[in-house]
Write a protein that holds these residues in place. Structure first.
Motif, PDB file in Angstrom:
ATOM      1  N   VAL A   1       0.845  -1.065  -0.083  1.00  0.00           N
ATOM      2  CA  VAL A   1      -0.204  -0.311  -0.123  1.00  0.00           C
ATOM      3  C   VAL A   1       1.283   1.399  -0.335  1.00  0.00           C
ATOM      4  N   GLU A   2       0.924   2.040  -1.330  1.00  0.00           N
ATOM      5  CA  GLU A   2       1.808   3.313  -1.795  1.00  0.00           C
ATOM      6  C   GLU A   2       0.372   4.620  -1.110  1.00  0.00           C
ATOM      7  N   GLY A   3       1.298   5.277  -0.314  1.00  0.00           N
ATOM      8  CA  GLY A   3       0.477   6.773  -0.253  1.00  0.00           C
ATOM      9  C   GLY A   3       1.662   7.557  -1.144  1.00  0.00           C
ATOM     10  N   HIS A   4       0.467   8.303  -1.989  1.00  0.00           N
ATOM     11  CA  HIS A   4       1.605   9.572  -1.502  1.00  0.00           C
ATOM     12  C   HIS A   4       0.572  10.868  -2.241  1.00  0.00           C
ATOM     13  N   ALA A   5       1.505  12.104  -2.687  1.00  0.00           N
ATOM     14  CA  ALA A   5       0.507  12.956  -1.777  1.00  0.00           C
ATOM     15  C   ALA A   5       0.561  14.692  -2.967  1.00  0.00           C
ATOM     16  N   ASP A   6       0.297  14.886  -3.214  1.00  0.00           N
ATOM     17  CA  ASP A   6       0.116  16.555  -4.191  1.00  0.00           C
ATOM     18  C   ASP A   6       1.491  17.457  -3.833  1.00  0.00           C
ATOM     19  N   PRO A   7       1.965  18.151  -5.106  1.00  0.00           N
ATOM     20  CA  PRO A   7       3.398  19.449  -4.202  1.00  0.00           C
ATOM     21  C   PRO A   7       2.767  20.477  -3.433  1.00  0.00           C
ATOM     22  N   ALA A   8       1.105  20.459  -3.515  1.00  0.00           N
ATOM     23  CA  ALA A   8       0.844  21.338  -3.012  1.00  0.00           C
ATOM     24  C   ALA A   8       1.387  22.590  -1.539  1.00  0.00           C
ATOM     25  N   PRO A   9       2.247  22.675  -0.967  1.00  0.00           N
ATOM     26  CA  PRO A   9       2.415  22.357   0.934  1.00  0.00           C
ATOM     27  C   PRO A   9       1.893  22.245   1.345  1.00  0.00           C
ATOM     28  N   ALA A  10       1.980  21.503   2.563  1.00  0.00           N
ATOM     29  CA  ALA A  10       0.641  20.794   3.351  1.00  0.00           C
ATOM     30  C   ALA A  10       1.401  22.277   4.918  1.00  0.00           C
ATOM     31  N   LYS A  11      -0.032  22.754   5.807  1.00  0.00           N
ATOM     32  CA  LYS A  11       0.251  22.953   6.965  1.00  0.00           C
ATOM     33  C   LYS A  11       1.278  22.671   7.872  1.00  0.00           C
ATOM     34  N   PRO A  12       2.075  23.980   7.944  1.00  0.00           N
ATOM     35  CA  PRO A  12       2.610  23.024   9.149  1.00  0.00           C
ATOM     36  C   PRO A  12       1.910  22.606  10.494  1.00  0.00           C
ATOM     37  N   PRO A  13       2.436  21.923  11.665  1.00  0.00           N
ATOM     38  CA  PRO A  13       3.414  20.950  11.544  1.00  0.00           C
ATOM     39  C   PRO A  13       3.582  19.854  10.699  1.00  0.00           C
ATOM     40  N   LYS A  14       2.653  19.783   9.565  1.00  0.00           N
ATOM     41  CA  LYS A  14       1.931  18.790   9.486  1.00  0.00           C
ATOM     42  C   LYS A  14       2.519  18.478   7.504  1.00  0.00           C
TER      43      LYS A  14
END
Length: 220
Positions: free
Chosen positions: A149-162
């Motif tokens: 199971v692989e998780g992938h995110a989009d390039p949009a920066p996540a809100k800190p602290p995440k």
């Protein structure tokens, strides 16, 4: 001449016992209902697993699925990647618009957009994802080979602290937990990985998604 005892409005002891018993039964029924609600997912999962093969085998268009499962018993883990992909397409036919199923580098991949299985912007599985994940769990158990199971995110920066690392890994972990805890798939048969936004999909797009990859069997 003796007087008759006057009637009072005070409840008799028997009335109190009846009332107490009735209230106890209501509370018992309430707690039973709460317990049922708390265990409905696992019970539903067990039902799906036990009936999946039989249900698909009795429906039009799923005869090949039964044959492929029989091949599994004759030569354990012996399905080719082409057979696995055909099985997935047959069973998930009604959901192909939401899923991307393909073979890449000799491995069958089921790619699911994060928006389809997670609450908006979160890492908790959405109730609308249960049907798809239940079906995939049944296929994984029927075919009997390991998956990742692989998780992938989009390039949009996540809100800190995440971070994107956090979201990709947490979403993969949620699917992993659903398969292992909800469907009793051995933990050793389900790998887990998170890649943030460092890996594009097969179309070259870096989108938020979870991919379930059927790993090739280790041949002697």
């Amino acid at each position: 001449m003796p007087r008759r005892p006057q009637k009072t409005d005070e409840p008799k002891e028997d009335d109190f016992i009846v009332l107490f018993t009735a209230l106890s039964m209501i509370l018992l029924a309430f707690f039973i209902m709460l317990n049922s609600m708390a265990t409905i997912d696992s019970a539903r999962s067990r039902t799906v697993i036990s009936s999946l093969v039989g249900t698909f085998g009795s429906m039009p268009g799923f005869e090949k699925q039964r044959t492929i499962i029989e091949l599994d018993h004759e030569r354990p883990g012996g399905q080719t990647q082409g057979e696995i992909e055909r099985t997935l397409r047959q069973i998930l036919n009604g959901e192909l618009e939401e899923l991307d199923i393909y073979t890449q580098d000799g491995r069958v991949v089921v790619s699911v957009g994060s928006a389809l299985i997670f609450e908006r912007g979160g890492t908790e599985l959405s109730p609308k994802s249960f049907r798809t994940l239940d079906t995939l769990a049944g296929i994984i158990k029927s075919i009997g080979i390991p998956v990742r199971v692989e998780g992938h995110a989009d390039p949009a920066p996540a809100k800190p602290p995440k971070s994107n690392w956090y979201y990709s890994t947490a979403r993969a972990a949620a699917v992993h937990r659903y398969l292992v805890s909800g469907h009793q798939i051995p933990a050793g048969s389900v790998e887990l990985a998170g890649y943030a936004d460092f890996r594009a999909d097969r179309h070259g797009n870096k989108v938020a998604r979870v991919e379930i990859i059927f790993l090739p069997e280790a041949r002697p």
